[in-house]
Design a protein around this motif. Structure first.
Motif, short mmCIF file in Angstrom:
data_model
loop_
_atom_site.label_atom_id
_atom_site.label_comp_id
_atom_site.label_asym_id
_atom_site.label_seq_id
_atom_site.Cartn_x
_atom_site.Cartn_y
_atom_site.Cartn_z
N UNK A 1 7.37 2.52 2.37
CA UNK A 1 8.12 3.46 3.59
C UNK A 1 8.39 3.32 4.83
N UNK A 2 9.60 2.75 5.36
CA UNK A 2 10.01 2.14 6.24
C UNK A 2 11.16 3.22 7.43
N UNK A 3 10.44 3.34 8.36
CA UNK A 3 12.03 4.40 9.00
C UNK A 3 12.84 3.69 10.18
N UNK B 1 8.93 -6.46 -6.76
CA UNK B 1 10.43 -5.08 -6.56
C UNK B 1 11.14 -4.35 -7.20
N UNK B 2 10.52 -3.18 -7.79
CA UNK B 2 11.44 -2.69 -9.10
C UNK B 2 12.05 -2.01 -8.31
N UNK B 3 12.01 -1.34 -7.16
CA UNK B 3 13.40 0.21 -6.76
C UNK B 3 13.28 -0.36 -5.58
N UNK B 4 14.75 -0.34 -5.16
CA UNK B 4 15.09 -0.31 -3.16
C UNK B 4 15.06 1.29 -3.53
N UNK B 5 14.91 2.37 -2.53
CA UNK B 5 16.06 3.97 -2.07
C UNK B 5 15.99 3.49 -0.32
N UNK B 6 16.94 4.30 -0.44
CA UNK B 6 17.10 5.14 1.23
C UNK B 6 17.72 6.49 1.13
N UNK B 7 16.92 7.26 1.99
CA UNK B 7 17.16 8.76 2.00
C UNK B 7 17.22 8.70 3.11
N UNK B 8 18.45 9.37 3.29
CA UNK B 8 18.23 10.16 5.01
C UNK B 8 18.05 11.64 5.19
N UNK B 9 17.12 11.42 6.06
CA UNK B 9 16.11 12.85 5.77
C UNK B 9 16.33 14.43 7.30
N UNK C 1 16.47 7.93 8.51
CA UNK C 1 17.00 7.16 7.11
C UNK C 1 15.75 6.65 6.98
N UNK C 2 15.72 6.61 5.69
CA UNK C 2 13.56 5.56 5.55
C UNK C 2 14.19 4.94 4.31
N UNK C 3 13.81 3.89 4.30
CA UNK C 3 13.83 2.81 3.27
C UNK C 3 12.59 2.84 2.61
N UNK C 4 12.53 3.21 1.18
CA UNK C 4 11.47 3.44 0.25
C UNK C 4 11.78 1.81 -0.97
N UNK C 5 10.64 1.50 -0.58
CA UNK C 5 10.57 -0.24 -1.17
C UNK C 5 8.92 0.40 -2.70
N UNK D 1 2.07 2.12 12.86
CA UNK D 1 2.52 3.07 13.83
C UNK D 1 4.27 3.44 12.79
N UNK D 2 4.70 2.53 11.85
CA UNK D 2 5.70 3.05 11.65
C UNK D 2 6.23 2.87 10.16
N UNK D 3 5.05 2.14 9.37
CA UNK D 3 5.68 2.26 8.00
C UNK D 3 4.29 3.05 7.18
N UNK D 4 4.53 4.11 6.03
CA UNK D 4 4.00 4.91 5.42
C UNK D 4 4.12 4.27 3.81
N UNK D 5 2.54 4.32 3.87
CA UNK D 5 2.65 3.70 2.26
C UNK D 5 1.30 4.90 0.67
N UNK D 6 2.39 5.09 -0.09
CA UNK D 6 1.66 5.33 -1.48
C UNK D 6 1.11 4.27 -1.97
#
Length: 314
Positions: A79-81, A104-112, A179-183, A295-300
């Protein structure tokens, strides 16, 4: 049994010992294999996690045994802010903070951002100005699948998107989108559309055998919880702990006679040659961890070989 390519937390914890004094000094190489940079990671309490990221985490956690696609890589969501966001609807993501490595199997943008929770947003890429992707409403806010829109750009250092509000009267509200970009990497995203079936109960014969093994201190699976808090792994946001389990007990000579002990042919010949067998893990399952890579990327990351599910005399 094939040993997973990456080093896994459970294997390391077993190596330092169940009763070891924590926290041990975690090798930097070990953390880097998990995609964690402890020098740049943010403690769990200092960075809020959006409901969208938590939703993806719980979806993966529930389906973690069905996520893997052929290959040796762990399923990951990065996840990239956004690094910049202006009133003209231009948003940018710095992809150099955590490089995109894998399939890469999917890319989403979420607006939080809360002010945009019930709005429909249109998204375009400067490289494909005629292709418009619209968000869909979810309980976590507007989310758009932009895989086809930006798949060719995901390996660049910066990803730029243009966002607009669907209705004209809301144009002055195009701010605080958060926005959050999820790869999604090496992850079978089709399982998200399947109805998840929770397992109920257990195998009665296994339960009876385990009670018998405990009575005679024979080889068996015993609960063991690993606490990331006790290990001072402050960059792990969820879970705070997980059930890793361990194998304990003796492997009697009668091992060769009972399927319960899961002895291999190799182990059977060892017994006949007068050698002792050891009670060890022979099967594992994966666990899903949500952590701050920097400091800027969250990962699952869905880590293989984390929880012992079966023991054997080998």
């Amino acid at each position: 049994m094939k040993v997973p390519e990456c080093l896994h937390l459970a294997m390391f914890f077993v190596a330092v010992g169940v009763n070891a004094t924590f926290p041990p000094q975690l090798p930097i190489e070990f953390l880097h294999k998990l995609g964690i940079d402890p020098s740049g990671s943010t403690p769990r309490n200092s960075r809020p996690i959006s409901s969208y990221i938590r939703h993806v985490f719980h979806q993966i956690q529930e389906r973690q045994d069905m996520l893997r696609i052929p290959g040796d890589r762990d399923p990951i969501v990065q996840f990239y802010s956004s690094t910049s966001e202006n009133s003209n609807g231009i948003i940018e993501f710095d992809l150099t903070t955590t490089p995109v490595i894998g399939n890469v199997t999917k890319i989403e943008v979420a607006f939080t951002g809360h002010t945009h929770r019930f709005l429909t947003l249109d998204i375009i890429s400067p490289h494909k100005p005629t292709t418009v992707i619209s968000t869909v409403q979810t309980p976590q806010g507007p989310v758009a699948d932009v895989t086809q829109l930006v798949a060719d750009e995901i390996l660049q250092s910066t990803l730029t998107l243009q966002v607009s509000i669907r209705t004209a009267e809301n144009k002055n509200r195009i701010r605080h989108l958060r926005p959050v970009l999820a790869v999604f990497l090496d992850l079978n995203v089709s399982v998200f559309h399947e109805r998840h079936k929770r397992s109920v109960g257990g195998d009665r014969e296994s339960a009876i055998s385990n009670i018998t093994a405990e009575t005679y201190n024979d080889c068996r699976l015993v609960p063991w919880t690993v606490s990331f808090v006790d290990l001072e792994m402050n960059y792990v946001a969820e879970p705070e702990s997980y059930l890793a389990n361990n194998c304990e007990g003796n492997c009697p000579y009668a091992t060769i006679m009972f399927q319960y002990f899961n002895s291999s042919n190799h182990g059977n010949f060892k017994i006949m040659a007068g050698r002792r067998l050891c009670c060890i893990p022979i099967e594992y399952k994966s666990e899903t961890v949500l952590f701050f890579s920097n400091n800027s990327t969250t990962v699952i990351r869905n880590l293989e070989g984390m929880t012992v599910t079966q023991c054997g005399c080998r």
